[in-house]
Design an enzyme around this catalytic site. Structure first.
Site, PDB file in Angstrom:
ATOM      1  N   LYS A   1       0.847  -1.208   0.000  1.00 18.87           N
ATOM      2  CA  LYS A   1       0.000   0.000   0.000  1.00 18.87           C
ATOM      3  C   LYS A   1       0.881   1.256   0.000  1.00 18.87           C
ATOM      4  O   LYS A   1       2.105   1.152   0.229  1.00 18.87           O
ATOM      5  CB  LYS A   1      -0.893  -0.024   1.245  1.00 18.87           C
ATOM      6  CG  LYS A   1      -0.121  -0.036   2.561  1.00 18.87           C
ATOM      7  CD  LYS A   1      -1.003  -0.375   3.743  1.00 18.87           C
ATOM      8  CE  LYS A   1      -0.195  -0.404   5.023  1.00 18.87           C
ATOM      9  NZ  LYS A   1      -0.977  -0.898   6.174  1.00 18.87           N
TER      10      LYS A   1
ATOM     11  N   TYR B   1      15.813  30.718   7.369  1.00 18.71           N
ATOM     12  CA  TYR B   1      14.593  31.368   7.879  1.00 18.71           C
ATOM     13  C   TYR B   1      14.607  31.425   9.399  1.00 18.71           C
ATOM     14  O   TYR B   1      14.944  30.442  10.062  1.00 18.71           O
ATOM     15  CB  TYR B   1      13.353  30.598   7.439  1.00 18.71           C
ATOM     16  CG  TYR B   1      13.035  30.737   5.978  1.00 18.71           C
ATOM     17  CD1 TYR B   1      12.759  31.983   5.421  1.00 18.71           C
ATOM     18  CD2 TYR B   1      13.000  29.622   5.160  1.00 18.71           C
ATOM     19  CE1 TYR B   1      12.449  32.106   4.072  1.00 18.71           C
ATOM     20  CE2 TYR B   1      12.682  29.727   3.815  1.00 18.71           C
ATOM     21  CZ  TYR B   1      12.415  30.972   3.278  1.00 18.71           C
ATOM     22  OH  TYR B   1      12.114  31.086   1.954  1.00 18.71           O
TER      23      TYR B   1
HETATM   24  C1  LIG Z   1      -0.103  -1.889   6.780  1.00 18.81           C
HETATM   25  C2  LIG Z   1      -0.604  -3.183   7.263  1.00 18.81           C
HETATM   26  C3  LIG Z   1       0.259  -4.275   7.432  1.00 18.81           C
HETATM   27  C4  LIG Z   1       1.770  -4.162   7.277  1.00 18.81           C
HETATM   28  O1  LIG Z   1       2.297  -3.547   8.435  1.00 18.81           O
HETATM   29  P1  LIG Z   1       3.889  -3.412   8.678  1.00 18.81           P
HETATM   30  O2  LIG Z   1       3.990  -2.901  10.049  1.00 18.81           O
HETATM   31  O3  LIG Z   1       4.375  -2.448   7.659  1.00 18.81           O
HETATM   32  O4  LIG Z   1       4.451  -4.770   8.481  1.00 18.81           O
HETATM   33  C5  LIG Z   1      -0.286  -5.499   7.771  1.00 18.81           C
HETATM   34  N1  LIG Z   1      -1.615  -5.628   7.975  1.00 18.81           N
HETATM   35  C6  LIG Z   1      -2.470  -4.597   7.857  1.00 18.81           C
HETATM   36  C7  LIG Z   1      -3.921  -4.807   8.108  1.00 18.81           C
HETATM   37  C8  LIG Z   1      -2.000  -3.345   7.509  1.00 18.81           C
HETATM   38  O5  LIG Z   1      -2.856  -2.330   7.414  1.00 18.81           O
END
Ligand SMILES: *Cc1c(COP(=O)(O)O)cnc(C)c1O
Length: 359
Positions: A35, A255
């Site tokens: 994702k 800045y």
């Molecule tokens: C994002 C996600 C993962 C992966 O998590 P990591 O900590 O990056 O391994 C696994 N399961 C779900 C439901 C997620 O939303």
């Protein structure tokens, strides 16, 4: 000419990390979580490097469709499920699995008429209290899905950890117990572990593990490093020095003029800033890797640039590489200086950063 700033992604490291996760969870299938643009590494890049994965986990329908458009045939799972009735048709058409975590989704599914049943992962809330059905609701929801002709059988089960990144937190054992207790007898496959679960809690691996951050070579645990688990960082964020300046003691920079040199020194200006996704709140002392050493960020990070103190004797030149994180400077370290987690740093890069895949 290589563009900068750029995120160089190592295909070799990504592939190596996937095989390493197989060693870590030898009995489980791997749902590679890609994702958020493959955690900033480029969705299709990483999906191709993870062609040996058993499936992919995504947060949005658009991400799954982008994978199908890119020719990915593997199993795809929407980790938060679908959000609208009309999406169900799209899931059927593109053969995408969905999580079901609330009553609204369940009702939409029951009321739909689909040309083909869809594969469902029923989400149990084992204690995180973000998404999922409670343990009390579980059996009833499971039975409704069993009776629903729109649902392919068997039904799979998932849950998610709240604190698996804290190796001493008793919450994880409690969640494990709730999950295993309620789902022991189901016919479908079970999945609970994210990266932290897979690495630190082997008993949570079940039929599928769902690693995200670990596959990119990064540890989910603050104070730990991916390399401690045989993982290799897959991203190197690189820019360049665009100015090297003599700077007198007492003079300010940038800045707000709030940083003043204690002694005569040389300052370097690096072409990266919050417009590229490098956090504006990076404090003085956040490390940058230039010519084989760590140099500190000083003054305020601006939109397109940041300044570093190269030191009085510096011989660095305009055009030299400045590495914001990568193999030599772990993103976990940089995140700790900034007061955030590596996840946020890698996923927040903006489109101005060119993502290049190296073999
Ligand atoms: C994002 C996600 C993962 C992966 O998590 P990591 O900590 O990056 O391994 C696994 N399961 C779900 C439901 C997620 O939303």
């Amino acid at each position: 000419m290589k563009p900068f700033p750029r995120a160089e992604i190592s295909a070799r490291a990504l592939k190596k990390n996937l095989s390493r996760m197989r060693q870590i969870a030898p009995k489980s299938k791997i749902m590679a979580v890609v994702k958020a643009n493959g955690y900033g590494h480029g969705l299709l890049n990483v999906a191709r490097c993870f062609s040996e994965a058993d499936g992919f986990g995504l947060a949005r329908l658009e991400e799954a469709l982008a994978l199908r458009d890119g020719g990915v045939k593997a199993k795809l799972v929407l980790l938060e499920g679908f959000f609208r009735q009309a999406d169900l048709m799209t899931l059927v058409e593109h053969d995408i699995d969905t999580v079901i975590h609330n009553e609204v989704q369940l009702t939409m599914l029951e009321k739909s008429s689909l040309v083909k049943p869809i594969t469902v992962w029923l989400k149990l809330d084992s204690g995180m209290h973000r998404l999922g059905f409670t343990p009390e609701q579980f059996t009833q929801v499971y039975d409704r899905l069993e009776r629903c002709p729109q649902v392919a059988k068997p039904i799979h089960i998932m849950s998610h950890f709240a604190c698996a990144d804290e190796p001493d937190n008793p919450m994880t054992v409690q969640q494990l117990r709730v999950f295993d207790g309620l789902t022991k007898k189901v016919a479908g496959e079970r999945t609970l572990a994210n990266s932290a679960g897979s690495l630190y809690w082997p008993e949570s691996q079940f039929d599928w593990v769902r690693p995200g951050i670990a596959l990119y070579g990064v540890s989910p645990v603050v104070g730990d490093l991916g390399c401690n688990h045989g993982l290799e960082p897959a991203m190197e964020l690189i820019s360049q020095l665009i100015a090297v300046r003599e700077h007198k003691a007492g003079e300010p920079v940038g800045y707000g003029c709030f940083w003043h040199a204690k002694e005569d020194t040389k300052l370097g200006v690096v072409a990266i800033g919050y417009g590229d996704g490098y956090p504006r709140n990076a404090p003085e002392g956040t490390p940058v890797w230039i010519n084989g050493r760590r140099v500190p960020v000083i003054g305020r990070v601006s939109m397109d640039m940041l300044t570093v103190d190269l030191g009085k004797m510096a011989t660095d030149c305009i055009g030299d590489d400045a590495i914001l994180w990568g193999k030599k400077l772990p993103v976990e370290d940089v995140a700790q200086h900034i007061g955030t987690i590596a996840y946020e740093l890698v996923t927040k890069l903006t489109p101005r950063v060119t993502v290049c895949l190296n073999e």
